[in-house]
Design a protein around this motif. Sequence first.
Motif, mmCIF file in Angstrom:
data_model
loop_
_atom_site.group_PDB
_atom_site.id
_atom_site.type_symbol
_atom_site.label_atom_id
_atom_site.label_comp_id
_atom_site.label_asym_id
_atom_site.label_seq_id
_atom_site.Cartn_x
_atom_site.Cartn_y
_atom_site.Cartn_z
ATOM 1 N N GLU A 101 75.594 40.986 3.142
ATOM 2 C CA GLU A 101 74.245 40.529 2.801
ATOM 3 C C GLU A 101 73.421 41.661 2.182
ATOM 4 O O GLU A 101 72.741 41.474 1.174
ATOM 5 C CB GLU A 101 73.540 39.994 4.047
ATOM 6 C CG GLU A 101 72.116 39.536 3.787
ATOM 7 C CD GLU A 101 71.394 39.131 5.057
ATOM 8 O OE1 GLU A 101 70.152 39.209 5.055
ATOM 9 O OE2 GLU A 101 72.054 38.756 6.048
ATOM 10 N N GLN A 104 74.399 42.422 -1.401
ATOM 11 C CA GLN A 104 73.780 41.494 -2.352
ATOM 12 C C GLN A 104 72.309 41.828 -2.576
ATOM 13 O O GLN A 104 71.826 41.841 -3.697
ATOM 14 C CB GLN A 104 73.934 40.056 -1.865
ATOM 15 C CG GLN A 104 75.351 39.558 -1.892
ATOM 16 C CD GLN A 104 75.501 38.173 -1.283
ATOM 17 O OE1 GLN A 104 74.527 37.525 -0.948
ATOM 18 N NE2 GLN A 104 76.742 37.734 -1.143
ATOM 19 N N GLN A 105 71.611 42.112 -1.493
ATOM 20 C CA GLN A 105 70.177 42.415 -1.601
ATOM 21 C C GLN A 105 69.923 43.722 -2.340
ATOM 22 O O GLN A 105 68.984 43.812 -3.126
ATOM 23 C CB GLN A 105 69.538 42.469 -0.212
ATOM 24 C CG GLN A 105 69.475 41.135 0.473
ATOM 25 C CD GLN A 105 68.946 41.249 1.896
ATOM 26 O OE1 GLN A 105 68.550 42.311 2.346
ATOM 27 N NE2 GLN A 105 68.950 40.132 2.598
#
Length: 156
Positions: A101, A104-105
């Motif tokens: 996550e 991706q961020q």
Amino acid sequence: MSLQTNSFLHHSALQVASDLDEMAIVVEWFDQFNCKHLPYQMWIEGQTALLEGFTNVVRHAHSHLSSQTPVDLAATIDSKSFQIYIWDCGDIFDLEAVLDELNQQTSNGSFNPLDREAHWGCIFLLRLKRDYGWTVSYTREAGDKNCLLLKKDITR
């Protein structure tokens, strides 16, 4: 993560209480790995990862446990790699999902790490993995322990 039984060039283990006041002992113990078998940059990366991992155990994994709960540490240099192990008694945590996550961020140009204070340690581990070639894994072991393994191949 049990330790591999390859022939070690250097191996040491330490057990400390789950207390940030133990940090000086952890740092002093890890100094022995600043040696001819490791490039200095790799040792610095490993030391920083060790301190971040230990801090995460105390602040997160063991936050609901006694400060006397042990944290087991080990580090190994063999002919191929440098490995750091941190065992905790906390709940199961899916580090891989958090790292995915965050990957991706952080790929988004508008990502501000200051907005993610609770995940600075994970951001650091992601950078070690993505930018510096470390293997980062966190697995549940028998006996309700978790093991954070930080591993980097030694290339000369």
